[in-house]
Design a protein around this motif. Structure first.
Motif, PDB file in Angstrom:
ATOM      1  N   VAL A  62      43.221  35.650  40.388  1.00  0.00           N
ATOM      2  CA  VAL A  62      42.496  36.885  40.075  1.00  0.00           C
ATOM      3  C   VAL A  62      43.490  38.041  39.915  1.00  0.00           C
ATOM      4  N   VAL A  63      44.432  38.144  40.855  1.00  0.00           N
ATOM      5  CA  VAL A  63      45.386  39.251  40.801  1.00  0.00           C
ATOM      6  C   VAL A  63      46.337  39.093  39.616  1.00  0.00           C
ATOM      7  N   SER A 103      45.710  37.939  36.835  1.00  0.00           N
ATOM      8  CA  SER A 103      45.073  38.194  35.545  1.00  0.00           C
ATOM      9  C   SER A 103      45.317  39.628  35.092  1.00  0.00           C
ATOM     10  N   VAL A 104      45.682  40.534  36.008  1.00  0.00           N
ATOM     11  CA  VAL A 104      45.982  41.905  35.585  1.00  0.00           C
ATOM     12  C   VAL A 104      47.448  42.287  35.789  1.00  0.00           C
ATOM     13  N   LEU A 105      48.140  41.613  36.731  1.00  0.00           N
ATOM     14  CA  LEU A 105      49.527  42.005  36.981  1.00  0.00           C
ATOM     15  C   LEU A 105      50.472  41.251  36.045  1.00  0.00           C
ATOM     16  N   GLY A 128      40.943  43.649  43.390  1.00  0.00           N
ATOM     17  CA  GLY A 128      42.127  42.905  42.974  1.00  0.00           C
ATOM     18  C   GLY A 128      42.423  43.049  41.499  1.00  0.00           C
ATOM     19  N   THR A 129      41.381  43.302  40.692  1.00  0.00           N
ATOM     20  CA  THR A 129      41.606  43.468  39.255  1.00  0.00           C
ATOM     21  C   THR A 129      41.780  44.931  38.873  1.00  0.00           C
ATOM     22  N   GLN A 130      41.793  45.821  39.881  1.00  0.00           N
ATOM     23  CA  GLN A 130      41.943  47.249  39.571  1.00  0.00           C
ATOM     24  C   GLN A 130      43.319  47.779  39.968  1.00  0.00           C
ATOM     25  N   ILE A 131      44.180  46.893  40.531  1.00  0.00           N
ATOM     26  CA  ILE A 131      45.440  47.417  41.048  1.00  0.00           C
ATOM     27  C   ILE A 131      46.504  47.584  39.970  1.00  0.00           C
ATOM     28  N   LEU A 132      46.148  47.244  38.739  1.00  0.00           N
ATOM     29  CA  LEU A 132      47.085  47.415  37.639  1.00  0.00           C
ATOM     30  C   LEU A 132      47.390  48.897  37.449  1.00  0.00           C
ATOM     31  N   PRO A 133      48.678  49.234  37.184  1.00  0.00           N
ATOM     32  CA  PRO A 133      48.998  50.645  36.929  1.00  0.00           C
ATOM     33  C   PRO A 133      48.255  51.194  35.703  1.00  0.00           C
ATOM     34  N   ARG A 186      44.040  37.430  30.160  1.00  0.00           N
ATOM     35  CA  ARG A 186      43.684  38.670  30.850  1.00  0.00           C
ATOM     36  C   ARG A 186      42.226  39.060  30.598  1.00  0.00           C
ATOM     37  N   VAL A 234      39.328  39.803  32.132  1.00  0.00           N
ATOM     38  CA  VAL A 234      38.948  40.166  33.502  1.00  0.00           C
ATOM     39  C   VAL A 234      37.508  39.779  33.887  1.00  0.00           C
TER      40      VAL A 234
END
Lengths: 284, 318
Positions: free
Chosen positions: A132-133, A135-137, B29-34, B280, B282
């Motif tokens: 899950v993590v 997928s955005v990092l 967890g999917t919002q921690i992207l800069p 990606r 989400v």
């Protein structure tokens, strides 16, 4: 002569055959990781032959899906895999044990909050949360190490908190507290030395977990990214060859298993040895 | 209310609360992207206008808690959102895949659970004998081997060299049952091997733990045969911990299934998740992550309830 030989024989008898094998192979893997550029016959990314050539004197394990020497890539892969797994384990241990010891010593709301947060993190399967993590990092080394270290520190936290809670109730800790020592002294000078043996054995198990976890992520294409190469990624690169009867993907996979078994044997031995020291159980 | 019912209700309520917190964690967890999701989809070269349009379309201009509750409301009414890459409803795509994953895990569990318990009993019976040592050795090996090694080794031997099975486990709607079973034979075997060792070792430990009780010594002194002691005295008392072991390992199986589906190109949830993590996508990742977490938490609750129900001290309160 006989005087100097006696302790040697005694020392050798203490190391069982399984542990000796484990120590030997763990050492072999470590030195391969350190001296990778000296041992590898070919550079990491160089295309030296045809695609998926069979084993030969020139390419001891054959070539991979792009015609690179598989043995050289696996030697470099040893370095990448062990490095990332080791740093992630170090991070999870530092984070987990310091927080776990502090929770046991401080108690109260700090212990409560930390423990419930750890419960929450552990209620999601590690791999699923990592996916899950990821997928955005961005998939880079720093993200991978931080992610693996943080997720794994929950297990270290639980162990070190339990161990420290036991030690914290002992007389010598009470004495140190009455003496007026601060919390840092209690944690590092009283608890840490006494909690070391169970933690060292756990260290081995967490390292294996990190190796397997990293390999799984790379195998899924979400771990180490090319041109860097680790063992899991090599399995992914060469997996399409399996249906043509080309075993290139099996080699790096087998090496992951070999490293895990060797470290397991050593960790088992340390665990048994420390229980011997503590309770005198099984001193056969 | 009897204490046993109260405990069970408490446990379920705790599970629901946990699931709610987990949904927050997965969303966070999917919002921690800069940057944000729009940036991740369009890439670094996107024009500001395109970004602004996509943000408005995805509702990213709303505050995070607002988006969370909208997502949660959708989940509770069975609407898991729309895939960013395919534009399809996530729920519709996901349901057949969930069914496939459960089908595979079910058959793996059917084989693994009895086998693990029997092997655990055997190694507890012949503790420290060669059978026990052999079983523990195999268990150590199989927990150390990555799933993909076992998987590709089986493909290499059974599908490529011997040609017994296909290397790709294709299943489709309306597939005859026997064909379907043949398709999942290899992945189910690998899954079984993955959970077997751990489950067996924990069963052995649970039985040995019970074997140290005083009533077992009485049975020994009475002259019962060791296998009878295990069957009549040790096993009934070890059921609670064993059920717990089984459930925890089934929960582990849910995770192992991700890698195994990718190895065998099996059209299940794991494959779906992995494909969309790299794209990606989400909404899909959140939905699948939440379902995996829900199944995992659910199995853990079942494990706790089974332990409560199987505990004779709770069943017969004084």
């Amino acid at each position: 002569m006989s005087v100097s030989a006696a302790p040697l024989v005694k020392a050798r008898r203490r190391i069982p055959i399984g542990a000796a094998i484990g120590l030997f192979f763990t050492g072999l893997f470590l030195s391969t990781a350190i001296f990778a550029p000296l041992i590898a016959p070919h550079p990491l990314g160089e295309i030296v032959g045809d695609v998926w050539m069979p084993m030969s004197a020139k390419f001891p394990l054959g070539t991979d899906n792009l015609g690179r020497d598989l043995l050289s890539r696996m030697i470099y892969g040893t370095r990448t895999t062990i490095f990332i797994a080791a740093v992630a384990t170090a991070l999870s241990f530092t984070l987990g044990s310091i927080l776990g010891f502090t929770a046991a010593v401080v108690g109260g709301w700090f212990d409560m909050t930390m423990s419930r947060c750890v419960d929450l993190l552990m209620s999601i399967p590690t791999l699923i949360f990592a996916l899950v993590v990821l997928s955005v990092l961005p998939s880079n080394l720093v993200t991978l190490i931080l992610l693996m270290g943080t997720l794994d520190s929950t297990r270290v936290y639980r162990l070190s908190r339990a161990v420290a809670a036991d030690i914290n109730a002992m007389d010598f800790v009470e004495a140190a507290k009455l003496r007026g020592e601060g919390r840092a002294w209690i944690i590092f000078r009283e608890i840490l030395p006494n909690a070391l043996s169970p933690l060292v054995s756990e260290l081995g198990l967490r390292f294996i977990f990190a190796v397997l976890f990293l390999s799984a992520l790379s195998f899924l294409g979400l771990g180490v990214q090319p041109p860097q190469a680790d063992w899991g990624g090599m399995v992914k690169d060469n997996k399409d060859g399996i249906v043509f009867g080309i075993s290139a993907a099996l080699m790096p996979a087998a090496v992951i298993g070999a490293l895990a078994i060797s470290v397991n044997l050593v960790a088992d031995w340390i665990l048994n040895r420390t229980t011997d020291l503590k309770g005198g159980r099984g001193n056969g | 209310m009897s204490p046993i019912v109260r405990l069970i209700v408490q446990r379920i309520a705790l599970g629901v609360l946990l699931l709610f917190l987990v949904s927050i964690l997965i969303f966070a967890g999917t919002q921690i992207l800069p940057g944000d999701v729009a940036q991740a989809i369009l890439g670094q070269q996107a024009t500001p206008e395109a970004l602004a349009n996509l943000r408005a379309e995805l509702g990213l201009n709303d505050p995070a808690y607002f988006r969370y509750f909208r997502w949660l409301g959708g989940v509770l009414t069975g609407d898991l959102g729309t895939s960013l890459t395919t534009g399809q409803e996530v729920t519709a795509t996901l349901l057949p895949r969930l069914w496939n994953t459960l089908f595979l895990s079910f058959w793996a569990a059917i084989v693994a659970v009895p086998l693990a318990i029997v092997l655990g009993l055997i190694s507890a019976r012949y503790r420290n004998g060669w059978v026990d040592k052999l079983i523990s050795g195999l268990a150590l090996t199989s927990t150390s081997l990555p799933e993909f090694f076992v998987g590709y080794l089986l493909i290499y031997l059974c599908a490529v060299k011997l040609q017994w099975f296909s290397s790709i486990s294709t299943v489709y709607d309306g597939m005859p049952f026997l064909d379907r079973m043949k398709a999942i034979a290899l992945p189910a075997t690998v899954l079984t091997l993955v959970v077997l060792a751990h489950m067996m070792r924990m069963t052995r430990a649970a039985i040995l733990n019970v074997m140290q009780s005083a009533y077992i010594e009485t049975a020994e002194l009475k002259g019962l045969r060791p296998i009878e002691i295990i069957r009549r005295h040790a096993f009934p008392n070890a059921i609670a911990p064993v059920i717990n072991v089984v459930m925890l390992n089934l929960a582990y199986l849910i995770v192992g299934v991700v890698v195994i589906e990718v190895i065998f190109v099996y059209p299940g949830m794991g494959q779906y998740l992995v494909d969309h993590v790299s794209k990606r996508d989400v909404p899909v990742v959140q939905a699948v992550g939440l379902i995996f977490a829900a199944v995992y938490i659910g199995l853990n609750i079942v494990a706790d309830i089974a332990a409560i129900v199987a505990n004779p001290r709770l069943r017969h309160p004084k």
